[in-house]
Design a protein around this motif. Structure first.
Motif, PDB file in Angstrom:
ATOM      1  N   VAL A 177      32.435  -5.634  16.073  1.00  0.00           N
ATOM      2  CA  VAL A 177      32.641  -5.445  17.512  1.00  0.00           C
ATOM      3  C   VAL A 177      32.839  -3.950  17.774  1.00  0.00           C
ATOM      4  O   VAL A 177      33.636  -3.291  17.108  1.00  0.00           O
ATOM      5  N   MET A 178      32.110  -3.409  18.750  1.00  0.00           N
ATOM      6  CA  MET A 178      32.176  -1.994  19.048  1.00  0.00           C
ATOM      7  C   MET A 178      33.353  -1.705  19.990  1.00  0.00           C
ATOM      8  O   MET A 178      33.193  -1.422  21.163  1.00  0.00           O
ATOM      9  N   GLU A 179      34.576  -1.841  19.442  1.00  0.00           N
ATOM     10  CA  GLU A 179      35.757  -1.519  20.250  1.00  0.00           C
ATOM     11  C   GLU A 179      36.206  -0.088  19.924  1.00  0.00           C
ATOM     12  O   GLU A 179      35.461   0.659  19.295  1.00  0.00           O
ATOM     13  N   LEU A 180      37.403   0.282  20.355  1.00  0.00           N
ATOM     14  CA  LEU A 180      37.826   1.676  20.286  1.00  0.00           C
ATOM     15  C   LEU A 180      37.880   2.208  18.858  1.00  0.00           C
ATOM     16  O   LEU A 180      37.475   3.343  18.591  1.00  0.00           O
ATOM     17  N   THR A 181      38.377   1.416  17.931  1.00  0.00           N
ATOM     18  CA  THR A 181      38.460   1.874  16.546  1.00  0.00           C
ATOM     19  C   THR A 181      37.072   2.072  15.945  1.00  0.00           C
ATOM     20  O   THR A 181      36.842   3.030  15.197  1.00  0.00           O
ATOM     21  N   SER A 182      36.150   1.176  16.259  1.00  0.00           N
ATOM     22  CA  SER A 182      34.775   1.329  15.782  1.00  0.00           C
ATOM     23  C   SER A 182      34.156   2.615  16.319  1.00  0.00           C
ATOM     24  O   SER A 182      33.466   3.345  15.591  1.00  0.00           O
ATOM     25  N   ALA A 183      34.404   2.884  17.606  1.00  0.00           N
ATOM     26  CA  ALA A 183      33.874   4.111  18.215  1.00  0.00           C
ATOM     27  C   ALA A 183      34.435   5.349  17.526  1.00  0.00           C
ATOM     28  O   ALA A 183      33.711   6.310  17.262  1.00  0.00           O
TER      29      ALA A 183
END
Length: 229
Positions: A177-183
């Motif tokens: 999932v492209m959430e804040l941590t992934s970004a």
């Protein structure tokens, strides 16, 4: 830890990098907000079921108690992978966002249902008896007597849970999932200082979490004041 220069700072705050960060933040907030809202509504229904005394609902109450007991003790990451693999092997193949949302809802319903149940049970038995004396139906009792009085117990832990889950949704990155941590990981992999990137992420989480915590406390005080007047 590498040296951070001004060019790197300005590069990190370029339009596309900021767009990536705020897209990740938006997905984080969407997961938390929708998951906790659906979880709250489901938890409310389950708490009301547990609170009833109807004999016909006895088996359902037992199932709900087991559900609360289990999913309040299973880590979010375990639930996340469980839903993910069920989705894959069943052929449903939900998107990673949907898997994460379902996982948040499952956990939120268990935690918030228990919070709401405690709130309902915190209302003095005399209030229930008075409502029965007035010939209120069970739903009328809840609407006019029990829920308004239980809110002071429910609001603070509900907001605390919501703030906690804003941070816990970082685990959704484990299934893509492209959430804040992934970004932030993408930006770090592009060569930006991890210290700088995660300092920005920390600030973003604080900007979102702190006002929500304050809002929860303010609502709790307002309800407490109104209740005592």
């Amino acid at each position: 830890m590498g040296y951070i220069n001004w060019a790197e700072i300005t590069g990190l705050f370029s339009y596309y990098n900021l767009l990536l960060l705020f897209k990740g933040l938006g997905i984080t907030l969407a997961l938390s907000a929708f998951g906790c809202l659906i979880g709250f509504l489901a938890g409310f229904v389950l708490a009301v079921v547990i609170n009833t005394k109807a004999a016909i609902l006895g088996p359902i109450r037992s199932v709900v108690h087991v559900y609360f007991f289990i999913f309040r003790r299973i880590p979010f990451l375990v639930t996340l992978f469980l839903v993910f693999f069920i989705s894959q092997y069943s052929g449903l193949r939900f998107s990673t966002f949907t898997v994460a949302l379902i996982s948040v809802c499952i956990i939120a319903a268990a935690y918030l249902g228990e919070i709401i149940r405690s709130g309902l049970e915190s209302v003095h038995p005399n209030q229930w008896e008075a409502a029965v004396t007035l010939n209120f139906s069970y739903l009328q009792m809840l609407r006019h007597v029990i829920i308004p009085q239980s809110m002071i117990v429910v609001i603070a832990p509900t907001f605390s849970f919501f703030v906690m889950y804003i941070k816990d949704t970082t685990l959704a990155s484990q299934i893509g999932v492209m959430e804040l941590t992934s970004a932030s990981k993408i930006l770090s992999d592009k060569g930006y200082s991890a210290t700088l990137v995660y300092a920005v992420v920390l600030i973003l989480y604080f900007i979102v979490s702190y006002p929500l915590s304050r809002l929860g406390k303010r609502l709790e005080r307002k309800i407490a004041t109104a209740r005592h007047h």
